[in-house]
Each structure stands twice: as structure tokens, then as C-alpha cells.
Scaffold this active site. Structure first.
Site, PDB file in Angstrom:
ATOM      1  N   HIS A 268       0.858  -1.232  -0.006  1.00  0.00           N
ATOM      2  CA  HIS A 268       0.139  -0.118  -0.025  1.00  0.00           C
ATOM      3  C   HIS A 268       0.787   1.267   0.016  1.00  0.00           C
ATOM      4  CE1 HIS A 268      -3.402   2.611   0.692  1.00  0.00           C
ATOM      5  NE2 HIS A 268      -2.764   3.124   1.550  1.00  0.00           N
TER       6      HIS A 268
ATOM      7  N   SER B 123       6.970   5.440  -1.515  1.00  0.00           N
ATOM      8  CA  SER B 123       8.085   4.752  -1.544  1.00  0.00           C
ATOM      9  C   SER B 123       8.740   4.432  -0.180  1.00  0.00           C
ATOM     10  CB  SER B 123       9.166   5.666  -2.328  1.00  0.00           C
ATOM     11  OG  SER B 123       8.332   5.761  -3.666  1.00  0.00           O
ATOM     12  N   ARG B 124       7.964   4.460   0.660  1.00  0.00           N
ATOM     13  CA  ARG B 124       8.089   4.154   2.068  1.00  0.00           C
ATOM     14  C   ARG B 124       9.205   5.399   2.566  1.00  0.00           C
ATOM     15  NH1 ARG B 124       4.564   1.354   1.698  1.00  0.00           N
ATOM     16  NH2 ARG B 124       4.083  -0.835   2.195  1.00  0.00           N
ATOM     17  N   LEU B 125       9.271   6.212   2.153  1.00  0.00           N
ATOM     18  CA  LEU B 125       9.880   7.672   2.376  1.00  0.00           C
ATOM     19  C   LEU B 125       8.933   8.425   3.532  1.00  0.00           C
ATOM     20  CD1 LEU B 125      11.886   8.361  -0.622  1.00  0.00           C
ATOM     21  CD2 LEU B 125      12.778   7.099   1.480  1.00  0.00           C
TER      22      LEU B 125
END
Length: 213
Positions: A10, A190-192
């Protein structure tokens, strides 16, 4: 077909968060986010993951409901003789976690729990529905019982004893968590992810900074 958990993805993209976006006071920032979660009608916005530590050093966790933010402290209620009640009495250091997936947000709170004043517990207890007040007497929380019928019988016995006014059990009441660290997490692509942490300094002032995701 086997369930491939590693394939579940997600991507978060609703909002951004920076220290400049956050209020100077960590509890005020939490209250702002909680109000936004309530307004957005997220599922169980006051549900929080409460983690305690037993006398054997092992962590123990469960979901409880936040019932107030009072004098800068996070208040919840429980049976003092329950497993969590006993653990909190022996070791008051706890962590609380809120997760509001609809807003792609998480809040982590660390601090020390103390029991609230008896009159505070009385006020909240008498605001509860009648059946819930009886349940506080009927349930010897966390202890083993022989059957559900035993619990129902105890509730009926206390109902007969207290047909109108149900006093607060002496073993039931509130804890208030005074936080010294509160982290706000906002999901990003982007999981940032954006993470802003507040820590309480020696003068009792909140200091905030950004953390790597």
C-alpha cells in the site's frame, strides 16, 4: 492458493508532515490529530495499543480506549487487579500507539502512568452505562473462570445487589500517562515516511525533530 503476505503493498500519499507543520506542544499536536481522526470518522479513533512490562521483563500489550486528555496526560480506565493493572503498579513505564489507517497516520507515546484521583475515577465510572458498571464488579479481570455462565451469574448477583446505584469498585479506576516522548508518523510514497518526534527536555519543554523513516 497460498497467501503471499510479502506481496501486500500500500503506497501512502495523502499528506506530508514536517517539524514546521507541527504545533510547539506535543499534546496539543496529538489533540489536533485526534480531532481530525474523529471528524474523518476513522474506525475506533480512540483505540490505542497499550504496552506494559511484566516483572519477568517480558512485554505485554493489548488495545484499550483513551477516555481523556487531561492536564496534558492520557487517561484510560481498567481493573487495578488485572494483568495490566498489576504490571502498571510494579512498573509504571508504558507506551501507547494509535493507528489511523484512513488518514495514513500513527502516533507513538512513551511515558509514565500513575493512578488518577479517586474522585476522577468516580466521575467517569458513574457516566458509564448501568450494565458496564455492573460488569466492573462481575468480572475479576484476567483471572481464570470455569465458564461464561459463571460470569453471567455474577453479573446477575451484582444486579440484584445494586438495582439502581452502582458504586465504583475499589479495584477499578483510571491511569494517566504523562508522556516524555511522542512521535507522529505520516505515511508517504516509496516508504519515505515523514516522522516528527517530540522529546521533553530537562526544563519541561518539548523539543521536536525529524527522524529518518
Amino acid at each position: 492458493m497460498s497467501l503471499k503476505l510479502a506481496d501486500i503493498r500500500h503506497d501512502y500519499a495523502q499528506k506530508e508532515l514536517s517539524p514546521d507543520d507541527c504545533l510547539p506542544d506535543a499534546v496539543a499536536q496529538f489533540t489536533l490529530w485526534l480531532n481530525e481522526a474523529i471528524t474523518a470518522k476513522v474506525n475506533e479513533p480512540t483505540a490505542m495499543h497499550l504496552a506494559t512490562v511484566g516483572d519477568n521483563g517480558r512485554p505485554s500489550a493489548r488495545i484499550v480506549l483513551l477516555k481523556g486528555v487531561e492536564d496534558g496526560r492520557f487517561v484510560f480506565y481498567t481493573n487495578y487487579h488485572s494483568r495490566k493493572g498489576r504490571q502498571l503498579t510494579a512498573n509504571p513505564w508504558v507506551s501507547l500507539t494509535f493507528f489511523w489507517p484512513e488518514l495514513e497516520r500513527q502516533v507513538r507515546i512513551e511515558g509514565k502512568a500513575v493512578t488518577v484521583a479517586p474522585e476522577v475515577s468516580d466521575t467517569y465510572f458513574h457516566s458509564r452505562p448501568y450494565a458496564s458498571r455492573l460488569g466492573a464488579w462481575a468480572s475479576e479481570q484476567s483471572s481464570e473462570i470455569s465458564s461464561k455462565a459463571e460470569l453471567i451469574k455474577r453479573a446477575a448477583l451484582f444486579g440484584a445487589k445494586y438495582p439502581l446505584h452502582v458504586p465504583r469498585p475499589p479495584h477499578w479506576g483510571g491511569f494517566a500517562v504523562a508522556a516524555d516522548r511522542i512521535e507522529f508518523w505520516q505515511g508517504r510514497p516509496s516508504r519515505l515516511h515523514d516522522r516528527v518526534v517530540y522529546t521533553l527536555d530537562a526544563t519541561g519543554q518539548w523539543q521536536k525533530s525529524r527522524l529518518a523513516p
